[in-house]
Write an enzyme that holds these catalytic residues in place. Structure first.
Site, PDB file in Angstrom:
ATOM      1  N   TYR A 187      85.563  64.333  73.870  1.00 60.85           N
ATOM      2  CA  TYR A 187      84.921  65.052  72.765  1.00 60.85           C
ATOM      3  C   TYR A 187      83.405  64.903  72.858  1.00 60.85           C
ATOM      4  CZ  TYR A 187      84.248  60.508  70.445  1.00 60.85           C
ATOM      5  OH  TYR A 187      83.870  59.220  70.149  1.00 60.85           O
ATOM      6  N   CYS A 188      82.688  65.872  72.318  1.00 60.30           N
ATOM      7  CA  CYS A 188      81.231  65.838  72.263  1.00 60.30           C
ATOM      8  C   CYS A 188      80.793  66.699  71.082  1.00 60.30           C
ATOM      9  CB  CYS A 188      80.613  66.307  73.577  1.00 60.30           C
ATOM     10  SG  CYS A 188      81.121  67.968  74.071  1.00 60.30           S
ATOM     11  N   THR A 189      79.510  66.945  70.950  1.00 65.87           N
ATOM     12  CA  THR A 189      78.999  67.608  69.748  1.00 65.87           C
ATOM     13  C   THR A 189      79.603  68.990  69.525  1.00 65.87           C
ATOM     14  OG1 THR A 189      76.912  66.415  70.002  1.00 65.87           O
ATOM     15  CG2 THR A 189      76.921  68.312  68.510  1.00 65.87           C
ATOM     16  N   ILE A 216      82.969  68.168  68.038  1.00 67.79           N
ATOM     17  CA  ILE A 216      82.985  67.482  66.747  1.00 67.79           C
ATOM     18  C   ILE A 216      82.632  68.445  65.619  1.00 67.79           C
ATOM     19  CG2 ILE A 216      81.979  65.571  65.423  1.00 67.79           C
ATOM     20  CD1 ILE A 216      81.211  64.376  68.261  1.00 67.79           C
TER      21      ILE A 216
END
Length: 297
Positions: A187-189, A216
């Site tokens: 996961y990342c921004t 996210i």
């Protein structure tokens, strides 16, 4: 009073003439009075721009007219042009800098050989299904390590990386070899870093790799603070961080006094300026707004 908004999006698609796209994007943003950061490469586009909502809507509509950008997933958030110092539109080797342009393969459908995309609801379904079978999904943070200080998924693995350039060395270190046979959810921004990271992991023998579709940001829009996410989301503009609801936990701690905080500040030493977590009281004085263990610079 004008209503302002920020949009975040990316698209992996072959671009035959990146410089022509750069000129077009700059002219479009200047015409509409938008500021922000846009990176273009032969593999696609990565953009965060802000301004008056009508202008931003027109920008999105016009950008989607480009053949490869029809299906871009645009994420909206509060903010505007004032959250960016200027407009920056550049052509680079990569739209997200992992230092591995030769490893990435992109076609009209996006990144080839990356992790399986999961929508927020599908991620929950996967976690629950594995729990029922006595297994667990490993959350793998695809951001710079400092970002996780104020927000992350519960029990996530946070690699020791200062920038995305550090991920290849980190993956090749052997630290995470024990995860190669486990279900790993990256996961990342906003999702873009995991497009590349998941591909790098698959290339290195990770057998079951997933990526959170929309990152996210999309997860927070879906579940607010009632899911598996804890804390605030770090963002690379003047806002510095955002929360998904009034129920967001503050998990960050001031490096000086351990008080809860989500606010990063630059060290007051002009030759250092390291971005570190400080509470309002410690940030108020140049004496306490310094690296507690001494500046590296």
């Amino acid at each position: 009073m004008a209503l302002n908004r920020i949009v975040l999006f990316y698209g992996f698609t072959p671009i035959p003439d990146p410089d022509a796209v750069r000129l077009w994007q700059r002219a479009l943003c200047e015409k509409l009075g938008l500021t922000g950061r846009i990176i273009i490469s032969k593999d696609g586009i990565n953009a965060t721009v802000g301004g008056e909502i009508g202008a931003v809507k027109q920008y999105v509509k016009t950008t989607r007219e480009y053949k490869g950008f029809h299906g871009i997933d645009v994420k909206w958030s509060d903010g505007g042009a004032e959250d960016f110092p200027r407009l920056s539109v550049k052509v680079r080797d990569e739209i997200v800098s992992f230092g591995a342009p030769g490893e990435l393969t992109v076609d009209a459908g996006g990144v080839v050989g990356g992790g399986t995309h999961l929508k927020p609801e599908e991620l929950h379904e996967l976690v629950e299904a594995r729990k029922q079978s006595g297994d667990e999904v490993v959350f793998f943070d695809g951001r710079n390590a400092f970002e996780a200080q104020i927000g992350r998924f519960k029990d996530a693995v946070v690699p020791d990386v200062a920038t995305t350039h550090d991920f290849i060395k980190e993956l090749d270190s052997g630290k995470y070899d024990a995860l190669k046979d486990k279900p790993v959810a990256t996961y990342c921004t906003g999702g873009i870093r995991c497009e590349v990271l998941s591909s790098l992991m698959v290339n290195r023998g990770f057998k079951e790799v997933y990526q959170l579709d929309g990152g996210i940001v999309r997860y927070g829009e879906t579940f607010k603070d009632q899911g598996l996410w804890e804390g605030s989301l770090y963002v690379f503009d003047k806002r510095m961080h955002l929360e998904f609801s009034d129920e967001a936990k503050t998990i960050g701690e001031c490096v000086r006094c351990k008080a809860p905080t989500s606010k990063f500040e630059n060290c007051s030493n002009p030759s250092c300026r390291t971005l570190t977590l400080y509470c309002a009281d410690c940030a108020a004085s140049p004496e306490t707004l310094r690296c507690p263990g001494g500046c590296a610079a």
